[in-house]
Design a protein around this motif. Structure first.
Motif, mmCIF file in Angstrom:
data_model
loop_
_atom_site.group_PDB
_atom_site.id
_atom_site.type_symbol
_atom_site.label_atom_id
_atom_site.label_comp_id
_atom_site.label_asym_id
_atom_site.label_seq_id
_atom_site.Cartn_x
_atom_site.Cartn_y
_atom_site.Cartn_z
ATOM 1 N N TYR A 263 10.411 1.365 0.491
ATOM 2 C CA TYR A 263 10.450 2.807 0.200
ATOM 3 C C TYR A 263 11.292 3.073 -1.034
ATOM 4 O O TYR A 263 12.420 2.576 -1.159
ATOM 5 C CB TYR A 263 11.037 3.562 1.407
ATOM 6 N N LYS A 264 10.709 3.828 -1.965
ATOM 7 C CA LYS A 264 11.449 4.234 -3.160
ATOM 8 C C LYS A 264 11.055 5.679 -3.416
ATOM 9 O O LYS A 264 10.076 5.960 -4.130
ATOM 10 C CB LYS A 264 11.006 3.326 -4.321
ATOM 11 N N ALA A 265 11.779 6.583 -2.780
ATOM 12 C CA ALA A 265 11.390 7.995 -2.862
ATOM 13 C C ALA A 265 11.586 8.525 -4.282
ATOM 14 O O ALA A 265 12.570 8.193 -4.947
ATOM 15 C CB ALA A 265 12.221 8.800 -1.873
ATOM 16 N N ASP A 266 10.632 9.332 -4.752
ATOM 17 C CA ASP A 266 10.780 9.977 -6.055
ATOM 18 C C ASP A 266 10.683 11.500 -5.882
ATOM 19 O O ASP A 266 10.877 12.007 -4.764
ATOM 20 C CB ASP A 266 9.771 9.403 -7.079
ATOM 21 N N TYR A 267 10.356 12.228 -6.931
ATOM 22 C CA TYR A 267 10.374 13.703 -6.866
ATOM 23 C C TYR A 267 9.401 14.254 -5.817
ATOM 24 O O TYR A 267 9.538 15.381 -5.342
ATOM 25 C CB TYR A 267 10.054 14.296 -8.251
ATOM 26 N N ARG A 268 8.417 13.445 -5.417
ATOM 27 C CA ARG A 268 7.455 13.914 -4.415
ATOM 28 C C ARG A 268 8.076 14.066 -3.036
ATOM 29 O O ARG A 268 7.599 14.835 -2.210
ATOM 30 C CB ARG A 268 6.242 12.972 -4.412
ATOM 31 N N GLU A 269 9.184 13.333 -2.793
ATOM 32 C CA GLU A 269 9.890 13.466 -1.512
ATOM 33 C C GLU A 269 10.392 14.914 -1.337
ATOM 34 O O GLU A 269 10.280 15.492 -0.254
ATOM 35 C CB GLU A 269 11.058 12.466 -1.479
ATOM 36 N N GLU A 270 10.914 15.469 -2.404
ATOM 37 C CA GLU A 270 11.431 16.845 -2.354
ATOM 38 C C GLU A 270 10.293 17.837 -2.050
ATOM 39 O O GLU A 270 10.455 18.780 -1.278
ATOM 40 C CB GLU A 270 12.083 17.145 -3.717
#
Ligand code: NAD
Ligand code: AKB
Length: 308
Positions: A263-270
């Motif tokens: 898992y490597k969350a980016d701006y889509r997590e927000e």
């Protein structure tokens, strides 16, 4: 009377499948597929920019169109890269379609809304039909405004516009592009190729999702139901399933035990965190007998069967 259908934005994730289904249902001659890009479809297809109101009018006249399915839009993640352009395409596109519908007295129009209309003020679990909408992406803002325009054209002009708030859609027939829920399609393409997948959302970020065959069936059922059944003229909540990346990963692993995820969350997590987790669609069930056929287990088995 047999419908003559124009699909706008037919080359995308939903359009690819919807074109096939509408052609199967109404015949090759009853459907015109259109998109910015050139298409290969089982019916006639044309290049059409939804921002070109004159060409929409010409197409309706030339092909004696009676219904439009308006799919063209910029989705949530891509939309954040250029908010004003996203607003213009999503809103001007819809207004061109609604105006064409009014001017040519079309029988019906379909407009896809999205779970992106919800925001942090919305109850997250079993989200009701009439929940508060405070979207945080430009895409969500455009969909919320779009729902209200559809309602306005129905109330003011009697235009029969019908709409669904689709959850994230998953299908084997086409790739997803530009959305926050795209991981749930991409993950299968990695898994069946024995490749590890890096997910752009956190493992516990749960979202409402739906299998493509349910989404297309919901769309056609909504469009075919008697007008008197439609009580919601903004957009109907519809639900299929709800899961997190970890849960879909565990389900895929039952079929492909060597599959790995990180898992490597980016701006889509927000963006995903501003949406809801599960949907209450009792109004759709009551008004036009909506019922999903696929849960997570059945969907994963079917995806792997088709992609393998
Ligand atoms: P997509 O991005 O895969 O496809 C959209 C298509 O529209 C593309 O083929 C693109 O070329 C075309 N397009 C873009 N700009 C255009 C223009 N100016 N004129 C004509 N065509 C243009 O999107 P999708 O996933 O197929 O979604 C279709 C609709 O459903 C959209 O309105 C989207 O907001 C909505 N929706 C999709 C999902 C989902 O999970 N896929 C969920 C909720 C709502
Ligand atoms: C997106 O993630 O933007 C779409 C949607 C849920 O509207 N799939």
């Amino acid at each position: 009377m047999k419908p003559k259908i124009l699909i706008i934005g037919a080359g995308g994730q939903i359009g690819t499948v919807l074109v096939e289904s509408l052609v199967k249902r109404y015949g090759t001659g009853a459907v015109i597929a259109s998109d910015l890009k050139e298409l290969q479809t089982p019916c006639a297809s044309i290049q059409l920019d939804v921002l070109d109101a004159n060409k929409i009018a010409q197409t309706i006249e030339q092909h004696q169109i009676t219904q439009i399915y308006h799919l063209a839009a910029i989705l949530s993640a891509k939309g954040e890269q250029n908010p004003i352009r996203t607003w213009n395409i999503n809103m001007e596109g819809l207004l061109n379609v609604l105006e064409a519908g009014r001017t040519f007295n079309l029988d019906k129009i379909f407009y896809p809304s999205s779970i992106a209309v919800f925001g942090k003020a919305t109850p997250k679990v079993n989200t009701p039909q009439d929940a508060p909408l405070v979207p945080e992406t430009v895409y969500g803002i455009s969909k919320e405004a779009g729902e209200n325009w559809c309602n306005y054209y129905y109330k003011r002009y009697g235009l029969d516009v019908r709409s669904l708030r689709y959850p994230g859609l998953i299908g084997y027939q086409s790739l997803a592009g530009g959305g926050t829920t795209d991981y749930a399609v991409d993950i299968f393409h990695y898994a069946v190729k024995n490749k590890d997948y890096t997910c752009f959302l956190n493992k516990d970020t749960r979202l409402p999702m739906m299998y493509m065959s349910d989404a297309v069936r919901a769309t056609i059922e909504l469009m075919e139901t008697d007008k008197s059944n439609i009580k919601i003229r903004t957009s109907y909540n519809v639900s299929g399933m709800s899961f997190s990346p970890e849960e879909i990963y565990n389900e895929i692993k039952k079929h492909l035990p060597n599959f790995n995820i990180d898992y490597k969350a980016d701006y889509r997590e927000e963006i995903a965190r501003s949406w809801v987790e599960s949907i209450n669609d009792s109004q759709a069930r009551k008004d036009w007998n909506w019922k999903e056929q696929y849960d997570l287990e059945k969907m994963v088995a079917d995806m792997i069967k088709h992609l393998s």
